[in-house]
Design a protein around this motif. Sequence first.
Motif, PDB file in Angstrom:
ATOM      1  N   VAL A   1      47.084  41.989  42.866  1.00  0.00           N
ATOM      2  CA  VAL A   1      46.205  40.827  43.056  1.00  0.00           C
ATOM      3  C   VAL A   1      47.072  39.576  42.985  1.00  0.00           C
ATOM      4  O   VAL A   1      47.577  39.208  41.933  1.00  0.00           O
ATOM      5  CB  VAL A   1      45.094  40.803  41.993  1.00  0.00           C
TER       6      VAL A   1
ATOM      7  N   LYS B   1      46.373  36.318  44.009  1.00  0.00           N
ATOM      8  CA  LYS B   1      45.788  34.967  43.999  1.00  0.00           C
ATOM      9  C   LYS B   1      46.614  34.046  43.096  1.00  0.00           C
ATOM     10  O   LYS B   1      47.056  34.481  42.024  1.00  0.00           O
ATOM     11  CB  LYS B   1      44.344  35.014  43.503  1.00  0.00           C
TER      12      LYS B   1
ATOM     13  N   ASN C   1      41.668  36.313  46.653  1.00  0.00           N
ATOM     14  CA  ASN C   1      40.289  35.872  46.430  1.00  0.00           C
ATOM     15  C   ASN C   1      39.921  34.649  47.245  1.00  0.00           C
ATOM     16  O   ASN C   1      38.739  34.403  47.483  1.00  0.00           O
ATOM     17  CB  ASN C   1      40.069  35.475  44.966  1.00  0.00           C
TER      18      ASN C   1
ATOM     19  N   ILE D   1      39.007  40.178  48.106  1.00  0.00           N
ATOM     20  CA  ILE D   1      38.228  40.586  46.929  1.00  0.00           C
ATOM     21  C   ILE D   1      37.388  39.453  46.364  1.00  0.00           C
ATOM     22  O   ILE D   1      36.770  39.599  45.314  1.00  0.00           O
ATOM     23  CB  ILE D   1      39.150  41.157  45.814  1.00  0.00           C
TER      24      ILE D   1
ATOM     25  N   MET E   1      33.077  48.873  44.808  1.00  0.00           N
ATOM     26  CA  MET E   1      33.949  48.090  43.927  1.00  0.00           C
ATOM     27  C   MET E   1      33.103  47.494  42.810  1.00  0.00           C
ATOM     28  O   MET E   1      31.905  47.245  43.001  1.00  0.00           O
ATOM     29  CB  MET E   1      34.605  46.989  44.755  1.00  0.00           C
TER      30      MET E   1
ATOM     31  N   ILE F   1      33.350  44.701  39.145  1.00  0.00           N
ATOM     32  CA  ILE F   1      34.052  43.879  38.150  1.00  0.00           C
ATOM     33  C   ILE F   1      33.192  43.941  36.891  1.00  0.00           C
ATOM     34  O   ILE F   1      32.305  43.124  36.703  1.00  0.00           O
ATOM     35  CB  ILE F   1      34.189  42.411  38.614  1.00  0.00           C
TER      36      ILE F   1
ATOM     37  N   MET G   1      41.376  46.737  36.120  1.00  0.00           N
ATOM     38  CA  MET G   1      42.253  45.566  36.208  1.00  0.00           C
ATOM     39  C   MET G   1      43.330  45.752  35.127  1.00  0.00           C
ATOM     40  O   MET G   1      43.497  46.844  34.583  1.00  0.00           O
ATOM     41  CB  MET G   1      41.435  44.282  36.026  1.00  0.00           C
ATOM     42  N   SER G   2      44.074  44.700  34.835  1.00  0.00           N
ATOM     43  CA  SER G   2      45.222  44.856  33.932  1.00  0.00           C
ATOM     44  C   SER G   2      44.849  45.520  32.605  1.00  0.00           C
ATOM     45  O   SER G   2      45.560  46.392  32.121  1.00  0.00           O
ATOM     46  CB  SER G   2      45.862  43.494  33.655  1.00  0.00           C
TER      47      SER G   2
ATOM     48  N   ARG H   1      43.165  47.133  40.752  1.00  0.00           N
ATOM     49  CA  ARG H   1      43.499  45.764  41.185  1.00  0.00           C
ATOM     50  C   ARG H   1      44.169  45.035  40.028  1.00  0.00           C
ATOM     51  O   ARG H   1      43.502  44.650  39.070  1.00  0.00           O
ATOM     52  CB  ARG H   1      42.224  45.026  41.604  1.00  0.00           C
ATOM     53  N   ILE H   2      45.479  44.863  40.129  1.00  0.00           N
ATOM     54  CA  ILE H   2      46.243  44.359  38.995  1.00  0.00           C
ATOM     55  C   ILE H   2      46.931  43.038  39.344  1.00  0.00           C
ATOM     56  O   ILE H   2      47.698  42.974  40.302  1.00  0.00           O
ATOM     57  CB  ILE H   2      47.324  45.385  38.564  1.00  0.00           C
ATOM     58  N   GLY H   3      46.628  42.012  38.561  1.00  0.00           N
ATOM     59  CA  GLY H   3      47.285  40.717  38.742  1.00  0.00           C
ATOM     60  C   GLY H   3      48.227  40.404  37.591  1.00  0.00           C
ATOM     61  O   GLY H   3      49.450  40.452  37.706  1.00  0.00           O
ATOM     62  N   THR H   4      47.618  40.097  36.445  1.00  0.00           N
ATOM     63  CA  THR H   4      48.366  39.616  35.283  1.00  0.00           C
ATOM     64  C   THR H   4      49.526  40.525  34.886  1.00  0.00           C
ATOM     65  O   THR H   4      50.635  40.036  34.621  1.00  0.00           O
ATOM     66  CB  THR H   4      47.393  39.488  34.086  1.00  0.00           C
TER      67      THR H   4
ATOM     68  N   ARG I   1      48.076  33.901  34.743  1.00  0.00           N
ATOM     69  CA  ARG I   1      47.839  32.847  35.732  1.00  0.00           C
ATOM     70  C   ARG I   1      47.730  31.497  35.030  1.00  0.00           C
ATOM     71  O   ARG I   1      47.242  31.410  33.927  1.00  0.00           O
ATOM     72  CB  ARG I   1      46.536  33.110  36.502  1.00  0.00           C
TER      73      ARG I   1
HETATM   74  C1  LIG Z   1      41.837  38.277  39.475  1.00  0.00           C
HETATM   75  C2  LIG Z   1      41.188  39.553  39.803  1.00  0.00           C
HETATM   76  C3  LIG Z   1      41.773  40.776  39.452  1.00  0.00           C
HETATM   77  C4  LIG Z   1      43.062  40.908  38.652  1.00  0.00           C
HETATM   78  O1  LIG Z   1      42.820  40.659  37.311  1.00  0.00           O
HETATM   79  P1  LIG Z   1      43.998  40.764  36.217  1.00  0.00           P
HETATM   80  O2  LIG Z   1      43.265  40.758  34.923  1.00  0.00           O
HETATM   81  O3  LIG Z   1      44.857  39.552  36.422  1.00  0.00           O
HETATM   82  O4  LIG Z   1      44.754  42.020  36.444  1.00  0.00           O
HETATM   83  C5  LIG Z   1      41.131  41.941  39.860  1.00  0.00           C
HETATM   84  N1  LIG Z   1      39.992  41.912  40.569  1.00  0.00           N
HETATM   85  C6  LIG Z   1      39.399  40.749  40.921  1.00  0.00           C
HETATM   86  C7  LIG Z   1      38.126  40.781  41.709  1.00  0.00           C
HETATM   87  C8  LIG Z   1      39.967  39.543  40.542  1.00  0.00           C
HETATM   88  O5  LIG Z   1      39.352  38.390  40.884  1.00  0.00           O
END
Ligand SMILES: *Cc1c(COP(=O)(O)O)cnc(C)c1O
Length: 212
Positions: free
Chosen positions: A27, A29, A50, A72, A154, A156, A186-187, A202-205, A211
């Motif tokens: 992820v 963004k 996003n 997403i 999907m 959240i 997620m993370s 879906r991994i960002g952090t 962020r």
């Molecule tokens: C930002 C986001 C993520 C990633 O989240 P992290 O906690 O940073 O891994 C995953 N899915 C969606 C829909 C997001 O908006």
Amino acid sequence: MIKDNLEKVQIRINNVNHTQSVTLVAVSKTRSIDELQQAIDVGQQHFAENYLQEALIKINHLKSQNLIWHFIGPIQSNKTLKIAQNFDWVHSIDRLKTAKRLNNQRPKFLPKLKVLLQINIDNEPTKSGVLVEQIDELMTHFENLKNLTLRGFMCIPNPDNSQQSFTKMAEIGKRCPELDTLSMGMSHDLESAIANGATFVRIGTDIFGKRA
Ligand SMILES: *Cc1c(COP(=O)(O)O)cnc(C)c1O
């Protein structure tokens, strides 16, 4: 370092018992093109965004590198054309109107757009997504949308009880054996998502750091 973080996340994925194949979606963004490039250089291919304007800049800049792009974020009607033209996957379909617009706007020279229904799995009034009791009715319309392929779901979840929500998602997935995709985890909760059948995490952090 992004390279080390990607390796650590991949090890976490491998350490969960699972039989399905699990794809790590980065992820990206708010991340810079340079940060994405660091991930690409060690083989990362799937990226999720996003915010459309931000995504289009990155997609255009990185277009020679064979990446797979996932949308997403929330989808307002005025964004569907560019999403249909530029993405491979859309995870955040939560109404028929959006699906119809994407279907009409998907260019004929591209493969079908792969889509997921975003499920409001905890029934939270402030969150977007299809309610569980609306799924079956909404799904009946996809047969007529020839430029889309509905692949799965999907969510959240509320972080306080994500394990329970993933179990509910697994049950929804089992009711639809023709669909093969669950985008969840997620993370902080990828392990329990995979244990419940996630095929995209879906991994960002944990890849790029906190962020701003
Ligand atoms: C930002 C986001 C993520 C990633 O989240 P992290 O906690 O940073 O891994 C995953 N899915 C969606 C829909 C997001 O908006």
